[in-house]
Design an enzyme around this catalytic site. Structure first.
Site, PDB file in Angstrom:
ATOM      1  N   CYS A 117       0.802  -1.229   0.000  1.00 51.54           N
ATOM      2  CA  CYS A 117       0.000   0.000   0.000  1.00 51.54           C
ATOM      3  C   CYS A 117       0.832   1.276   0.000  1.00 51.54           C
ATOM      4  CB  CYS A 117      -0.950   0.005   1.193  1.00 51.54           C
ATOM      5  SG  CYS A 117      -2.194  -1.306   1.137  1.00 51.54           S
ATOM      6  N   HIS A 259      -3.297   7.231   1.972  1.00 54.96           N
ATOM      7  CA  HIS A 259      -3.680   5.921   1.437  1.00 54.96           C
ATOM      8  C   HIS A 259      -5.081   5.582   1.924  1.00 54.96           C
ATOM      9  CE1 HIS A 259      -4.003   1.735   0.626  1.00 54.96           C
ATOM     10  NE2 HIS A 259      -3.885   1.396   1.898  1.00 54.96           N
ATOM     11  N   ASN A 289     -10.038  -0.166  -0.773  1.00 49.73           N
ATOM     12  CA  ASN A 289      -8.583  -0.086  -0.648  1.00 49.73           C
ATOM     13  C   ASN A 289      -7.971  -0.672  -1.918  1.00 49.73           C
ATOM     14  OD1 ASN A 289      -5.859  -0.458  -0.084  1.00 49.73           O
ATOM     15  ND2 ASN A 289      -6.188  -1.196   1.997  1.00 49.73           N
TER      16      ASN A 289
END
Length: 338
Positions: A117, A259, A289
């Site tokens: 990520c 993020h 996500n």
């Protein structure tokens, strides 16, 4: 050798994004999992996500986003390509060379960066380094992940969280005082905590050990509570570091683009920093996500809806498996998002 006065830095010159067409809403998941739309929204802030399939995987998405970033920058060529992904189409070889060839750039240096990520920030640092060193004048940096392929479809804890997608930027050589010039970038890792987010099976260690694996071992294992605390604390810590290096205060930040792990983490980081909620970019509700694609997708959505404007001071921050985390700053350029 470049003198200090002539030193060139990476400047964001183009931005593109792409999402697979299939939309999976919470109601669809609730039909087959022990969950509900309210349960998912309350814990993650996510209402829907995009899921790849029908021949669409990481390389295809990266090519789509990359072509849009090139069009945004009015760029015909680049000198290098960096692909941030933890879901290459094959374990070997890396996917970046195929993305480069698919875009018509056969022969340029192209490589994958796997920081999960945090991958897009690591990709910015890698692509920016090629420019700062004088090795390249223009670099395409893509974040793309088909992370849904690593998620157990029967796991109500992880299945609602992740989506697929790709986002890309074109970096060009420019001056430090230009809009779009990347400011300080701060990156970190902690391998002692790798067990908080990992896929047990499929790698070299399993093959070396010859340990039989269950089907579920090929999917992501996550310790949510421990990860939540580390995510917001590390993201906030790294953000403070780059703000200090840039000579900015929190009050200087016009847009915080973190993020998009889940909405609770984003707002907790903002609260830790003292950034007002109205300055926080949030698109996790619509895309989930998307791992390495998360930050460029959020930038693209913010630029399109007008909440990210030319000249804005932008703070980026991310946290991912590895563990990896980092932050960066820039002033937003005048560009057309594609």
């Amino acid at each position: 050798m470049q003198t200090e006065q002539a030193r060139e830095v990476p400047v964001v010159a183009g931005l593109g994004s792409w999402l697979p067409p299939r939309v999976v809403r919470n109601e669809e998941l609730a039909q087959r999992l022990d969950t509900s739309d309210e349960w998912i929204r309350t814990r993650t802030g996510i209402a829907e996500r995009r899921i790849a399939g029908d021949g669409i995987a990481t390389i295809r998405m990266a090519i789509e986003a990359g072509s849009r970033a090139l069009r945004s920058a009015s760029a015909q060529t680049v000198d290098a390509l960096v692909l941030a992904t933890s879901t290459p189409d094959q374990l070997c070889p890396a996917s970046a060379p195929q993305v480069a060839t698919g875009l018509g750039f056969n022969g340029i240096p192209a490589f994958d960066v796997n920081a999960v990520c945090s991958g897009f920030l690591y990709g910015l640092a890698s692509g920016g380094g090629l420019i700062s060193s004088g090795m390249a004048q223009r670099v395409l940096v893509i974040g793309a992940d088909t992370f849904s392929t690593l998620i157990n479809p029967d796991d109500r804890t992880t299945m609602p969280i992740f989506g697929d997608g790709a986002g890309a930027v074109v970096l060009r050589a420019g001056r430090p005082d230009e809009l779009g010039a990347l400011g300080p970038i701060d990156l970190h890792s902690d391998g002692d905590q790798a067990g908080l987010l990992f896929v047990p099976a499929g790698g070299a260690q399993q093959r070396v050990d010859g340990v039989p694996m269950e089907a579920g071992d090929y999917f992501l294992a996550m310790k949510g509570a421990e990860t939540f605390y580390l995510a917001y604390s590390r993201m906030a810590e790294s953000a403070r570091t780059v703000l200090d290096r840039a000579g900015w205060t929190v009050a200087d930040v016009d847009r915080f683009v973190g993020h998009q792990a889940n909405a609770r983490i984003l707002y907790t980081v903002a609260k830790q920093l003292g950034v007002p909620e109205e300055k926080v970019a949030v698109n996790v509700d619509r895309v989930g996500n998307t791992v390495a694609a998360s930050i460029p997708l959020a930038l693209a959505d913010s630029a399109r809806d007008g909440t990210l404007r030319t000249g804005d001071r932008v703070l980026l921050s991310a946290f991912g498996a590895g563990l990896t985390w980092g932050a960066a700053v820039l002033r937003w350029p005048d560009l057309r998002v594609c």
